[in-house]
Write a protein that holds these residues in place. Structure first.
Motif, short mmCIF file in Angstrom:
data_model
loop_
_atom_site.label_atom_id
_atom_site.label_comp_id
_atom_site.label_asym_id
_atom_site.label_seq_id
_atom_site.Cartn_x
_atom_site.Cartn_y
_atom_site.Cartn_z
N LEU A 1 35.91 36.00 49.54
CA LEU A 1 36.17 35.53 48.19
C LEU A 1 34.90 34.94 47.58
O LEU A 1 34.57 35.23 46.42
CB LEU A 1 37.29 34.48 48.20
CG LEU A 1 37.70 33.90 46.84
CD1 LEU A 1 38.13 34.99 45.87
CD2 LEU A 1 38.81 32.87 47.01
N ARG B 1 37.22 42.40 37.88
CA ARG B 1 36.04 41.66 38.33
C ARG B 1 34.83 42.09 37.51
O ARG B 1 34.05 42.96 37.89
CB ARG B 1 35.78 41.91 39.82
CG ARG B 1 34.70 41.00 40.40
CD ARG B 1 34.50 41.23 41.87
NE ARG B 1 34.08 42.59 42.13
CZ ARG B 1 34.09 43.16 43.33
NH1 ARG B 1 34.52 42.48 44.37
NH2 ARG B 1 33.69 44.39 43.50
N GLN C 1 51.33 34.03 38.09
CA GLN C 1 50.54 35.26 38.19
C GLN C 1 51.14 36.47 37.50
O GLN C 1 50.57 37.56 37.56
CB GLN C 1 50.30 35.59 39.66
CG GLN C 1 49.39 34.59 40.36
CD GLN C 1 48.06 34.46 39.64
OE1 GLN C 1 47.21 35.34 39.69
NE2 GLN C 1 47.86 33.36 38.92
N THR D 1 42.20 27.39 44.46
CA THR D 1 42.63 28.77 44.67
C THR D 1 42.72 29.05 46.16
O THR D 1 42.38 28.20 46.99
CB THR D 1 41.68 29.77 43.97
OG1 THR D 1 42.27 31.06 43.97
CG2 THR D 1 40.32 29.83 44.64
N GLY E 1 39.35 36.88 42.48
CA GLY E 1 38.91 35.51 42.20
C GLY E 1 38.31 35.33 40.82
O GLY E 1 37.84 34.24 40.48
N THR F 1 39.60 35.15 37.72
CA THR F 1 40.24 34.17 36.85
C THR F 1 39.93 32.75 37.33
O THR F 1 39.57 31.88 36.53
CB THR F 1 41.76 34.39 36.80
OG1 THR F 1 42.02 35.75 36.45
CG2 THR F 1 42.41 33.48 35.78
N ALA F 2 40.08 32.51 38.63
CA ALA F 2 39.82 31.17 39.18
C ALA F 2 38.38 30.75 38.93
O ALA F 2 38.10 29.60 38.58
CB ALA F 2 40.14 31.15 40.67
N SER G 1 43.96 33.97 44.35
CA SER G 1 42.88 34.89 43.99
C SER G 1 43.02 36.24 44.67
O SER G 1 43.31 36.31 45.87
CB SER G 1 41.52 34.29 44.40
OG SER G 1 41.10 33.32 43.48
#
Length: 261
Positions: free
Chosen positions: A167, A102, A242, A157, A138, A140-141, A135
């Motif tokens: 999220l 993140r 994933q 997601t 989260g 990447t999304a 996620s």
């Protein structure tokens, strides 16, 4: 991708934290091996059975030279690995990666993924594309949505750690204000807990597609999609796998011990 492309000869150590079976542990261990860095990965504790019989991501990370450090062995005070690292005050030569990646530096690699998705959509001439992925943090999304929204591609997601509000809070911490579509599970879902319907979904996917998915994140997203798909038959679904297959080395025996074959 950003970490792979760093050309700083002063860096000697990569620092991360999470679970001793985290997918990120294995990924960072492989990255450190490629770059010639030493990975220090901090965890709350390492179960004795895992130390005695390494398995899954933990096993391969050790083989790649990672140092997995239990904070509970370093201090008598209860402290989260993140807080321990912050108190340690890392000096020059240490590169820190937050749990789950993140961080704004993740955008570089995810932008490349978005570019590859667009190339595929155009070359295959697919219409009404939606991209789906579960996620954790989260990250990447969020960045996929940022780079695909201008092309009319919706990103779907679901929260695997905490709920929708948690999220969205993580999205906001990355400084963005426009978010992907968040689908929610039909029932309460606790991260890392074993659910029979997750295992059944995983087995059904394996039998029907021949594709082995990760057992920690993917089944929940597919369960959310099973409710979304009937209402969106005009859409072409592109699912982002994933990874995490090595983690199944420990997850499958856990499920089999609880539910049988």
């Amino acid at each position: 991708m950003a970490l792979l492309e760093i050309e700083d000869k002063n860096i000697t150590h990569l620092i991360g934290y999470g679970s001793p079976q985290a997918n990120s542990l294995l990924s960072l261990a492989a990255l450190a091996k490629i770059k010639g860095w030493q990975l220090e990965f901090y965890v709350d504790r390492i179960p004795d059975w895992l130390k005695d019989n390494p398995i899954g991501n933990y096993r391969i990370a050790l083989e790649l030279g990672a140092e997995v450090i239990a904070v509970s062995k370093l201090t008598d005070e209860p402290i989260h690995p993140h807080d321990y690292i912050q108190a340690k005050k890392l000096g020059e030569g240490y590169l820190y990666v937050p749990e789950g990646g993140r961080s704004p530096i993740a955008e570089q690699g995810v932008a490349k993924l978005a570019e590859e998705i667009l190339d595929w959509v155009q070359s295959m001439q697919v219409e009404n594309v939606c991209v789906a992925l579960p996620s954790g943090t989260g990250t990447t999304a969020l960045f996929l949505h940022k780079h695909l929204k201008a092309h009319g591609i919706e990103v779907l997601t679901c929260p695997c750690v905490g709920g929708k509000d948690y999220l969205v809070q993580q999205f906001e911490e990355l400084g963005e204000s426009c978010f992907p579509t968040v689908l929610e599970a039909p029932s309460k879902h606790h991260f890392g807990k074993l659910y029979l319907h997750d295992y059944q979904t995983w087995k059904a996917l394996l039998e029907q597609t021949g594709v082995e998915f990760d057992l920690l994140y993917d089944p929940l997203m597919w369960r959310c999609l099973s409710e979304w798909l009937p209402e969106n038959k005009d859409k072409s679904l592109l699912y982002v796998h994933q990874g995490g297959i090595i983690g199944n080395e420990s997850m499958v025996p856990r499920y089999q011990r609880k539910y049988g074959e």
